[in-house]
Write an enzyme that holds these catalytic residues in place. Structure first.
Site, short mmCIF file in Angstrom:
data_model
loop_
_atom_site.label_atom_id
_atom_site.label_comp_id
_atom_site.label_asym_id
_atom_site.label_seq_id
_atom_site.Cartn_x
_atom_site.Cartn_y
_atom_site.Cartn_z
N LYS A 154 1.06 -1.19 -0.03
CA LYS A 154 -0.07 0.01 0.00
C LYS A 154 0.92 1.17 -0.02
O LYS A 154 2.20 1.25 0.37
CB LYS A 154 -0.79 0.14 1.24
N GLY A 191 -25.32 2.42 4.24
CA GLY A 191 -24.23 2.96 3.23
C GLY A 191 -24.40 2.39 1.68
O GLY A 191 -24.27 1.10 1.33
N GLY A 240 -23.50 3.56 -1.50
CA GLY A 240 -22.64 4.25 -2.44
C GLY A 240 -22.42 3.21 -3.54
O GLY A 240 -23.17 2.61 -3.99
N VAL A 254 -20.64 0.40 -4.03
CA VAL A 254 -21.03 -0.94 -3.65
C VAL A 254 -22.29 -1.08 -3.37
O VAL A 254 -22.95 -2.43 -3.72
CB VAL A 254 -19.61 -1.27 -2.72
P1 NAD Z 1 -18.78 5.14 -1.45
O1 NAD Z 1 -18.18 6.35 -0.94
O2 NAD Z 1 -19.24 5.12 -2.90
O3 NAD Z 1 -20.29 4.80 -0.51
C1 NAD Z 1 -20.32 5.10 0.84
C2 NAD Z 1 -21.71 5.51 1.15
O4 NAD Z 1 -21.61 5.48 2.56
C3 NAD Z 1 -21.93 6.78 0.73
O5 NAD Z 1 -23.21 6.86 0.05
C4 NAD Z 1 -22.08 7.74 1.88
O6 NAD Z 1 -23.16 8.61 1.95
C5 NAD Z 1 -22.34 6.61 2.94
N1 NAD Z 1 -22.08 6.90 4.28
C6 NAD Z 1 -21.02 7.68 4.85
N2 NAD Z 1 -20.96 7.65 6.15
C7 NAD Z 1 -22.18 6.97 6.59
C8 NAD Z 1 -22.80 6.75 7.83
N3 NAD Z 1 -22.13 6.99 8.91
N4 NAD Z 1 -24.01 6.04 7.82
C9 NAD Z 1 -24.57 5.80 6.60
N5 NAD Z 1 -23.94 6.12 5.48
C10 NAD Z 1 -23.08 6.55 5.53
O7 NAD Z 1 -17.79 3.82 -0.85
P2 NAD Z 1 -18.22 2.66 -1.81
O8 NAD Z 1 -16.98 2.29 -3.10
O9 NAD Z 1 -19.31 2.03 -2.02
O10 NAD Z 1 -17.37 1.48 -0.54
C11 NAD Z 1 -18.06 1.22 0.60
C12 NAD Z 1 -17.15 0.51 1.69
O11 NAD Z 1 -16.55 -0.29 1.23
C13 NAD Z 1 -16.12 1.55 2.08
O12 NAD Z 1 -15.66 1.27 3.35
C14 NAD Z 1 -14.78 0.91 1.26
O13 NAD Z 1 -13.26 1.19 1.89
C15 NAD Z 1 -15.32 -0.65 1.17
N6 NAD Z 1 -14.47 -1.16 -0.07
C16 NAD Z 1 -14.81 -0.70 -1.39
C17 NAD Z 1 -14.49 -1.53 -2.50
C18 NAD Z 1 -14.81 -0.90 -3.99
O14 NAD Z 1 -14.46 -1.60 -4.91
N7 NAD Z 1 -15.41 0.21 -3.94
C19 NAD Z 1 -13.49 -2.45 -2.21
C20 NAD Z 1 -13.17 -2.96 -1.06
C21 NAD Z 1 -13.98 -2.25 0.27
#
Ligand code: NAD
Length: 365
Positions: A94, A194, A196, A198
């Site tokens: 990383k 959440g 977002g 994913v």
């Molecule tokens: P994202 O930023 O697109 O979505 C996160 C969502 O969570 C947003 O809609 C945000 O408004 C919401 N959020 C933030 N704080 C919150 C709270 N306190 N309560 C409720 N909702 C809240 O992120 P993502 O890409 O969808 O990833 C989601 C999680 O999965 C993250 O923790 C990320 O590290 C992990 N992750 C993502 C991937 C990937 O491929 N995108 C891979 C491995 C892990």
């Protein structure tokens, strides 16, 4: 895998690098500095027994260098286990760049960073993470081949989030099979925290299967959008942790399973995408086990994204990435059974399986 900061006052108590709380026999730590562009970065190479150390570059305005160092040590170690348990021939690495991605990032800084990566001759391969984008990876690609997550038009694997969501869905089904007796999620009450990148695709899979999906997010507009699009219900209760659901899917932030929340959780299964869901892996992993809650280890079931970018290295396409991601179902079930027979937590079981793979490869070598 929690970040701990050693304050300057405590300096005399620990060695500056190898004595850090998150230091875990990392193979190499590279400090990159460039006066002209203002680049200050640290590349952490935790373990390369299974292959080159792959992991994203995080750009973050860390409070101090200790925080940055501990973050890169902790995150790179996590990547070793994520790839190992997912069966990938990748090590763990990383990088962190100490800067505000919104106000301090410049193309020159990214280029310089790409040149530093190139100087490692492929021992570390980067990708995007918080604060870096596909466009940054494309720029880095002009200076080194050791980068993934570049845009599809340049031969990259594209947005990893839908693949991550598929893996979470597979892990959730396996956890339901183990805990609830069937992997059929039709009629099962699932709370997705959440929605977002994913979370949305996960809601899509779940509603298509007939699960009764409730959603929470701090973004009100997003809640309305996902409710209208997929027919999910917005969770209205005051406390989401005590929601009367079968499955809780943390897909927002890490550390939502902590001293404050854990005793309120009514769900029988926890399976979500967020990284580092357990505030304390040992304490909260054990408490979940004692409470009889089936916890699908986050670093296993959210590995779809890295499985996807792995295709850029070994040259497979989306279909193969999805097939490998589907296998998260089998691995999750294997881990639940292993944890049960050994009397350990699922988190410990997943770590043990990853470590066994690394040890076996070391012996072969
Ligand atoms: P994202 O930023 O697109 O979505 C996160 C969502 O969570 C947003 O809609 C945000 O408004 C919401 N959020 C933030 N704080 C919150 C709270 N306190 N309560 C409720 N909702 C809240 O992120 P993502 O890409 O969808 O990833 C989601 C999680 O999965 C993250 O923790 C990320 O590290 C992990 N992750 C993502 C991937 C990937 O491929 N995108 C891979 C491995 C892990």
């Amino acid at each position: 895998m929690t970040t701990e900061i050693v304050t300057p006052k405590e300096l005399h108590k620990v060695d500056p690098v190898f004595g850090q709380v998150s230091f875990d026999n990392h193979e190499q730590i590279v400090f990159c500095n460039d006066k002209d562009t203002g680049l200050k970065a640290i590349i952490g190479i935790h373990n390369t027994v299974l292959g080159p150390a792959l992991g994203g570059t995080r750009m973050w305005k860390y409070t101090n260098e200790w925080e940055a160092l501990n973050d890169v040590l902790r995150l790179s170690r996590g990547m070793t286990y994520k790839s190992a348990v997912s069966g990938l021939n990748l090590g763990g690495g990383k990088a962190v760049i100490i800067a505000d991605a919104k106000t301090e990032k410049t193309p020159e800084m990214i280029i310089k960073f790409g040149q530093f990566i190139n100087s490692l001759s492929g021992k570390y391969i980067t990708a995007e993470d918080v604060g870096t984008t596909t466009a940054d990876m494309d720029l880095i690609r002009d200076y080194t081949a050791h980068v993934t997550g570049i845009s599809e038009s340049r031969g990259g694997s594209g947005n990893p989030s839908p693949v991550t969501a598929y893996g979470v869905y597979m892990g959730m089904k396996a956890a339901a099979k183990f805990q609830l007796g069937s992997d059929n999620l039709s009629g099962k009450k699932v709370l997705v925290q959440g929605i977002g990148h994913v979370g949305e695709t996960l809601v899509d899979y779940l509603t298509k299967e007939g699960a009764l999906v409730q959603i929470t997010d701090i973004n009100e507009g997003r809640l309305q959008e996902i409710e209208n699009k997929y027919g999910a219900t917005i969770y209205k209760g005051a406390d989401l942790y005590s929601a009367d659901v079968d499955i809780y899917a943390p897909c927002a932030l890490g550390a939502t399973i902590n001293d404050e929340t854990i005793h309120r959780i009514k769900a029988r299964v926890i399976a979500g995408a967020a990284n580092n869901q357990l505030a304390n892996e040992v304490v909260h992993g054990q408490l979940l086990k004692d409470m009889g809650i089936a916890y699908a280890p986050d670093f296993l079931i959210n590995a779809g994204g890295i499985i996807n970018v792995y295709g850029e290295i070994v040259g497979y396409g989306k279909d193969e990435a999805m097939r490998r991601t589907e296998n998260i179902y089998n691995t999750t079930l294997e881990i639940f059974h292993f944890a049960q027979t050994q009397g350990i937590t699922t988190h410990q079981a997943a770590l043990a399986i990853a470590e066994k793979r690394i040890e076996e490869r070391k012996r072969e070598k």
